[in-house]
Design a protein around this motif. Structure first.
Motif, PDB file in Angstrom:
ATOM      1  N   SER A  25       0.821  -1.212   0.000  1.00  0.00           N
ATOM      2  CA  SER A  25       0.000   0.000   0.000  1.00  0.00           C
ATOM      3  C   SER A  25       0.853   1.258   0.000  1.00  0.00           C
ATOM      4  N   ILE A  26       1.832   1.316   0.920  1.00  0.00           N
ATOM      5  CA  ILE A  26       2.607   2.556   1.031  1.00  0.00           C
ATOM      6  C   ILE A  26       3.598   2.706  -0.117  1.00  0.00           C
ATOM      7  N   HIS A  27       4.140   1.599  -0.623  1.00  0.00           N
ATOM      8  CA  HIS A  27       5.061   1.707  -1.764  1.00  0.00           C
ATOM      9  C   HIS A  27       4.326   2.210  -2.992  1.00  0.00           C
ATOM     10  N   ASN A  28       3.127   1.680  -3.219  1.00  0.00           N
ATOM     11  CA  ASN A  28       2.335   2.137  -4.359  1.00  0.00           C
ATOM     12  C   ASN A  28       1.949   3.607  -4.185  1.00  0.00           C
ATOM     13  N   ALA A  29       1.565   3.990  -2.960  1.00  0.00           N
ATOM     14  CA  ALA A  29       1.146   5.365  -2.701  1.00  0.00           C
ATOM     15  C   ALA A  29       2.315   6.342  -2.857  1.00  0.00           C
ATOM     16  N   LEU A  30       3.475   5.983  -2.309  1.00  0.00           N
ATOM     17  CA  LEU A  30       4.647   6.852  -2.448  1.00  0.00           C
ATOM     18  C   LEU A  30       5.077   6.984  -3.904  1.00  0.00           C
ATOM     19  N   SER A  31       5.007   5.865  -4.652  1.00  0.00           N
ATOM     20  CA  SER A  31       5.371   5.899  -6.065  1.00  0.00           C
ATOM     21  C   SER A  31       4.425   6.792  -6.858  1.00  0.00           C
ATOM     22  N   THR A  32       3.196   6.919  -6.388  1.00  0.00           N
ATOM     23  CA  THR A  32       2.224   7.798  -7.042  1.00  0.00           C
ATOM     24  C   THR A  32       2.456   9.253  -6.664  1.00  0.00           C
ATOM     25  N   VAL A  33       2.596   9.495  -5.361  1.00  0.00           N
ATOM     26  CA  VAL A  33       2.744  10.858  -4.861  1.00  0.00           C
ATOM     27  C   VAL A  33       4.016  11.518  -5.377  1.00  0.00           C
ATOM     28  N   VAL A  34       5.100  10.752  -5.465  1.00  0.00           N
ATOM     29  CA  VAL A  34       6.382  11.336  -5.851  1.00  0.00           C
ATOM     30  C   VAL A  34       6.344  11.892  -7.270  1.00  0.00           C
ATOM     31  N   LEU A  35       5.437  11.387  -8.103  1.00  0.00           N
ATOM     32  CA  LEU A  35       5.325  11.912  -9.465  1.00  0.00           C
ATOM     33  C   LEU A  35       4.968  13.393  -9.460  1.00  0.00           C
ATOM     34  N   GLY A  36       4.256  13.820  -8.424  1.00  0.00           N
ATOM     35  CA  GLY A  36       3.899  15.233  -8.315  1.00  0.00           C
ATOM     36  C   GLY A  36       5.067  16.115  -7.934  1.00  0.00           C
ATOM     37  N   PHE A  37       6.160  15.510  -7.453  1.00  0.00           N
ATOM     38  CA  PHE A  37       7.347  16.281  -7.076  1.00  0.00           C
ATOM     39  C   PHE A  37       8.376  16.350  -8.200  1.00  0.00           C
ATOM     40  N   ILE A  38       8.120  15.619  -9.291  1.00  0.00           N
ATOM     41  CA  ILE A  38       9.081  15.528 -10.393  1.00  0.00           C
ATOM     42  C   ILE A  38       8.631  16.418 -11.549  1.00  0.00           C
ATOM     43  N   PRO A  39       9.489  17.301 -12.072  1.00  0.00           N
ATOM     44  CA  PRO A  39       9.131  18.080 -13.258  1.00  0.00           C
ATOM     45  C   PRO A  39       8.741  17.147 -14.402  1.00  0.00           C
ATOM     46  N   PRO A  40       7.649  17.410 -15.115  1.00  0.00           N
ATOM     47  CA  PRO A  40       7.157  16.505 -16.167  1.00  0.00           C
ATOM     48  C   PRO A  40       8.212  16.118 -17.195  1.00  0.00           C
ATOM     49  N   ASN A  41       9.080  17.060 -17.564  1.00  0.00           N
ATOM     50  CA  ASN A  41      10.082  16.765 -18.580  1.00  0.00           C
ATOM     51  C   ASN A  41      11.310  16.030 -18.022  1.00  0.00           C
ATOM     52  N   ARG A  42      11.277  15.707 -16.721  1.00  0.00           N
ATOM     53  CA  ARG A  42      12.371  14.946 -16.099  1.00  0.00           C
ATOM     54  C   ARG A  42      11.824  13.709 -15.394  1.00  0.00           C
ATOM     55  N   ARG A  43      10.667  13.218 -15.852  1.00  0.00           N
ATOM     56  CA  ARG A  43       9.998  12.122 -15.150  1.00  0.00           C
ATOM     57  C   ARG A  43      10.813  10.834 -15.161  1.00  0.00           C
ATOM     58  N   GLY A  44      11.406  10.492 -16.314  1.00  0.00           N
ATOM     59  CA  GLY A  44      12.220   9.284 -16.370  1.00  0.00           C
ATOM     60  C   GLY A  44      13.412   9.367 -15.439  1.00  0.00           C
ATOM     61  N   GLU A  45      14.082  10.509 -15.435  1.00  0.00           N
ATOM     62  CA  GLU A  45      15.218  10.734 -14.549  1.00  0.00           C
ATOM     63  C   GLU A  45      14.780  10.681 -13.094  1.00  0.00           C
ATOM     64  N   GLY A  46      13.663  11.345 -12.783  1.00  0.00           N
ATOM     65  CA  GLY A  46      13.187  11.407 -11.408  1.00  0.00           C
ATOM     66  C   GLY A  46      12.789  10.055 -10.857  1.00  0.00           C
ATOM     67  N   ILE A  47      12.030   9.281 -11.633  1.00  0.00           N
ATOM     68  CA  ILE A  47      11.636   7.944 -11.187  1.00  0.00           C
ATOM     69  C   ILE A  47      12.867   7.054 -11.059  1.00  0.00           C
TER      70      ILE A  47
END
Length: 396
Positions: free
Chosen positions: A114-136
């Motif tokens: 539950s928390i791994h899935n939730a954190l993986s979702t929430v963190v996308l909001g902290f990553i600039p869209p054009n750096r999503r691959g790098e951020g993940i």
């Protein structure tokens, strides 16, 4: 020039929370089977079940997270999950029997998923869209560090101290997971009426699984299926060759190599498209398994570890990036859940299915079968995703 920051306080704290949770996962996965045998005289099959039922709980946790996180509220969901994860970690210190230990393991896996899935979702909001691959790529390094050092720490504590100290360490790590999450600023997204209605749909296949994420989910299922065979049987394979210590060195080299290569793969995916990363990484993965098939020396073990870092070490998180990057905001949680459910299913079934090949023809034959499966998965990836124009990027 991109001026958007990636390494914000929220991003770092979310990554640390995931790291502390993943450490508990890998420490217990590598020590609980032996704990059951030593403490309860459990059979090998029961001991294996105690270790693997965590993964089953994680699958249900991801299902629950994908369906209900947005309904409950992101911050409330994550903090509640982290608190329950901490309680489950503390529970190992209680006097438990086999049945109660199985229940705790399932609940522990449920909260982790539950928390791994939730954190993986929430963190996308902290990553600039054009750096999503790098951020993940950077965010998922928490799992890489836990993969490399979790089993080592777990076995060291067991051999040098005791299981009580081990469980105390896990409880402390789970507490740090909760503490890190507590200081993450998690904003509640605003959804339209139509999106809100979608989130309130009943527990159906359509509501639980995000259709757009299924192509990459099918691919990662077979990738994880084969990787589970490596994690389950590499130690025995090395022992058969009188190279027992090379199994530990393999995973250490694998982890260090990922730390070097994964950020580069993320940047490449952001700039050049999906295929320029995914096609070579699947090929590297197949090459690593072919190398293990013929591994008789330390050099080939080390080469296989580096190739696997270039391969599976990049496939897992790059596949997640691709699976969620074109999904509407209200579906990101479900898309993330869909992707990791298939990954977990592969990890859960892998030891069982690959064990049949080991029983039939031995470890080398199993690695050969895995190499063939991964090679054929190049066609699977291209047919399901890679042939579409949006996957080809600027080089095609």
């Amino acid at each position: 020039m991109d001026t958007q920051k990636l390494w914000t306080k929220n991003f770092i704290l979310a990554a640390l929370s995931g790291l502390f949770a993943a450490m508990v996962f890998y420490i217990t996965m590598t020590t609980l089977a032996m704990y059951a045998i030593v403490s309860f005289r459990a059979s090998a099959s029961i001991a294996g079940l105690i270790a693997s039922i965590f993964v089953l709980g994680g699958v249900f946790g991801r299902l629950f997270s994908g369906q209900y996180m947005e309904r409950i509220g992101r911050r409330k969901f994550i903090l509640s999950g982290c608190f329950l994860f901490f309680l489950a970690s503390v529970a190992y210190l209680l006097p438990l029997g086999i049945v109660s230990l199985l229940i705790i393991r399932f609940l522990h896996g449920f909260t982790f998923g539950s928390i791994h899935n939730a954190l993986s979702t929430v963190v996308l909001g902290f990553i600039p869209p054009n750096r999503r691959g790098e951020g993940i790529g950077y965010f998922s390094l928490n799992f890489t560090v836990a993969t490399a050092f979790g089993p080592f720490i777990g076995m060291f504590i067991v051999h040098a101290y005791s299981y009580t100290i081990l469980f105390t360490f896990c409880a402390f790590s789970a507490f740090l997971c909760l503490l890190s999450a507590l200081f993450v600023k998690i904003e509640t997204p605003v959804f339209t009426e139509e999106q809100t209605a979608h989130l309130k749909e009943k527990f159906t296949f359509k509501a639980v699984f995000e259709r757009s994420a299924l192509p990459l989910a099918f691919v990662i299922f077979f990738m994880s299926l084969c990787y589970a065979g490596v994690t389950a049987f590499l130690n025995s394979f090395a022992a058969e060759l009188n190279l027992t210590y090379m199994a530990s060195i393999f995973f250490l080299v694998y982890g260090v190599a990922i730390l070097l290569f994964r950020p580069l793969a993320g940047k490449l995916l952001d700039k050049k498209g999906d295929n320029i990363v995914m096609l070579p990484t699947i090929a590297f993965y197949a090459a690593s398994l072919f190398t293990l098939t013929f591994a008789q020396t330390k050099t080939l073990f080390l080469l296989a570890a580096i190739l696997m870092a270039l391969g599976y070490g990049n496939i897992l998180n790059m596949g997640q990036t691709i699976a969620v990057k074109s999904v509407d905001s209200h579906k990101i949680s479900t898309a993330t859940s869909t992707y990791f459910i298939f990954s977990d299913a592969g990890m859960g079934l892998g030891p069982l299915l690959m064990g049949l090949f080991v029983t039939w023809k031995g470890y080398a034959f199993m690695f050969l079968i895995e190499a063939v499966i991964v090679t054929l998965s190049i066609l699977l990836y291209y047919g399901l995703h890679g042939r579409h124009p949006h996957a080809k990027g600027s080089l095609v």
